[in-house]
Design a protein around this motif. Structure first.
Motif, short mmCIF file in Angstrom:
data_model
loop_
_atom_site.label_atom_id
_atom_site.label_comp_id
_atom_site.label_asym_id
_atom_site.label_seq_id
_atom_site.Cartn_x
_atom_site.Cartn_y
_atom_site.Cartn_z
N TRP A 29 0.83 -1.19 0.00
CA TRP A 29 0.00 0.00 0.00
C TRP A 29 0.87 1.24 0.00
O TRP A 29 1.94 1.26 0.57
N THR A 31 1.68 3.95 1.88
CA THR A 31 1.41 4.15 3.29
C THR A 31 1.71 5.57 3.73
O THR A 31 2.72 6.14 3.39
N ARG A 403 -8.51 -4.70 -0.85
CA ARG A 403 -7.60 -4.58 0.28
C ARG A 403 -8.24 -3.77 1.41
O ARG A 403 -8.04 -4.08 2.59
N CYS A 404 -8.98 -2.74 1.05
CA CYS A 404 -9.68 -1.96 2.08
C CYS A 404 -10.68 -2.82 2.82
O CYS A 404 -10.78 -2.76 4.05
N SER A 406 -10.65 -6.03 3.19
CA SER A 406 -9.99 -7.06 4.00
C SER A 406 -9.40 -6.48 5.28
O SER A 406 -9.21 -7.21 6.26
N ARG A 407 -9.11 -5.18 5.30
CA ARG A 407 -8.53 -4.55 6.48
C ARG A 407 -9.54 -3.78 7.31
O ARG A 407 -9.34 -3.55 8.49
N GLU A 408 -10.63 -3.36 6.68
CA GLU A 408 -11.59 -2.53 7.39
C GLU A 408 -13.00 -2.96 7.03
O GLU A 408 -13.48 -2.72 5.93
N VAL A 457 -6.84 3.92 5.01
CA VAL A 457 -6.68 2.62 5.67
C VAL A 457 -5.20 2.30 5.86
O VAL A 457 -4.79 1.78 6.90
N SER A 461 -3.15 1.80 9.49
CA SER A 461 -2.48 0.53 9.80
C SER A 461 -1.07 0.72 10.30
O SER A 461 -0.45 -0.22 10.79
#
Length: 479
Positions: A29, A31, A403-404, A406-408, A457, A461
């Motif tokens: 990502w 970041t 991905r968003c 899966s994380r949020e 996100v 993280s």
């Protein structure tokens, strides 16, 4: 810390185990190691830009733009002028995902300059595809920056969805009454309005019905709010906007409504196995129930509903291999037009066969493309080399959304993925992309929201390391 710093590309540290404030780690990502609270107050420049973007979208409504055309044109120019001066502009442009879209813009411009997919004069027309993309790019910046400020985003979307639905409500009620009466759209609109107004409304609904669907989907992002009143209040304008997908009488909009509803339920933020199983059962029951409800309503009322049902049922028969009506007829000739684009792609898969010569007064069909599918037409005109940037762009958006999610586990993340899948289908069955300014303003707003979600996100993280601070002896004595 300024918003320019917060939205700037992060610093990647190689071989660093401990992270200090403002540092980032390498990963899949982009970041940004800064908390959302650190940039909770946007600068005045962003607020002004958001206000202009919101005004432009509202004035782009067909009922407003026709009355305040000069003011609407002024807003469309102003939002383009302000975009490069707005914090976060350069941070957005340097993103790899955005570069795909800008590369596709270069393909469009080159095609016009070379006379292959257009003409040089197209670059001077405000409705041509390269110019439309330039005009709607600022809304991607709007969504990208809004996503970093959740409270401001909720306010923006609440106003946009609520006001847009309020302006559309009178026509939505007319369309609803006409559909329930069982008359074809053209007939009951002429009975209510004069012939010119009825024709104008029908033309507007080609893209407004899809715009309403995507705005209603954006309203789901408000469901993450802790205020139940806001969630319930959002459902009212959503219902108005969603109704257009059926009552407007366009099969493409109805198909997109079913598909968007399916993906929204499928990717809804589920936190337990029990909830996931419940969602699966809802999908298995709701889709057939929705189809048979449409079938029953079509049999009772006829008119536009019967026409939509006949075409959807034809598609069902085609998919299931049943013998029924000719597929080309139930899809208004779209299969035959799609075959024309695919044939051009097969003859020249790398660069396509170009624009060709116009074969009808209305529509974009030529002897090389069918003119009813942006994606297939692009393959037929520009080939794989010219269309690859657009495909990579959509793939990158889907990747970010996944991905968003899966994380949020949130409505913001789930609706982003639902939008990408819905839009991919939309540009496959119709030439929606870069064809309608009001629709694509909403679409590019969605693009920006997804990119902003990815940055937000990723930022959340990365947690700054806790540093120990020596306590002076005097302080120990006080303790």
């Amino acid at each position: 810390m300024t918003v320019n710093e917060a939205l700037a590309p992060p610093t990647v540290l190689e071989g660093s185990g401990n992270l200090g404030h403002g540092e980032a780690i390498a990963g899949p990502w982009p970041t940004i190691a800064r908390s959302e609270g650190a940039i909770s107050k946007p600068p005045a420049a962003l607020i002004v830009f958001w206000a202009v973007a919101l005004s432009t979208m509202l004035f782009g409504h067909y009922q407003v733009s026709s009355r305040f055309n000069l003011l609407y044109k002024a807003f469309t120019v102003l939002v383009c002028v302000l975009a490069p001066l707005t914090p976060g502009f350069m941070a957005l442009l340097v993103k790899r995902q955005v570069l795909y879209l800008l590369l596709f813009e270069l393909v469009l411009i080159a095609g016009c300059l070379l006379g292959y997919t257009g003409s040089p004069s197209d670059l001077l027309r405000v409705s041509s595809q390269p110019v439309v993309m330039f005009r709607v790019l600022p809304f991607m910046l709007c969504g990208y920056t809004l996503a970093r400020f959740p409270r401001k985003e909720r306010l923006f979307l609440a106003i946009l969805v609520g006001v847009f639905a309020g302006i559309t409500l009178p026509d939505a009620l007319v369309l609803f009454r006409g559909t329930v009466s069982g008359k074809l759209r053209e007939r009951f609109l002429v009975e209510v309005y004069d012939e010119a107004s009825a024709e104008a409304l029908t033309s507007a609904m080609v893209n407004v019905s899809v715009t309403g669907l995507l705005l209603a989907l954006a309203g789901c992002r408000l469901y993450d709010s802790r205020h139940k009143i806001l969630r319930w209040a959002t459902a009212v304008p959503q219902a108005v906007l969603l109704s257009l997908s059926i009552t407007a009488g366009f099969t493409a909009a109805a198909v997109l409504l079913f598909w968007c509803s399916f993906t929204s339920v499928l990717f809804a933020p589920a936190r337990t196995l029990r909830f996931r199983v419940t969602l699966l059962l809802v999908i298995c029951i709701a889709v057939p129930a929705g189809y048979y409800a449409l079938r029953l309503a079509a049999g009772e009322t006829g008119g536009s509903l019967a026409q939509i049902h006949r075409r959807i049922d034809g598609l069902r028969q085609l998919v299931m291999g049943d013998e029924g009506e000719n597929a080309n007829e139930v899809t208004s000739g779209r299969f035959q037009l799609a075959v024309r684009s695919l044939s051009s792609f097969a003859r020249s898969p790398l660069v396509g066969l170009g624009k060709g010569r116009q074969t009808s007064e209305r529509g974009g069909d030529t002897e090389t493309i069918g003119g009813h599918s942006f994606l297939l037409d692009s393959l037929g005109q520009r080939g794989l080399l010219g269309t690859l940037p657009l495909i990579m762009w959509l793939w990158s958006l889907a990747n970010i959304s996944w991905r968003c999610l899966s994380r949020e586990r949130s409505w913001r993340a789930s609706t982003g993925l639902s939008f990408v899948l819905t839009w991919a289908l939309a540009i496959t069955i119709n030439p929606y992309f870069l064809g309608y300014l009001a629709l694509n303003s909403v679409v590019f707003l969605w693009f920006g929201l997804i990119l902003g979600d990815g940055a937000r996100v990723a930022s959340a993280s990365v947690k700054p390391a806790v540093r120990s601070v020596a306590i002076p002896p005097a302080m120990r004595a006080v303790g």
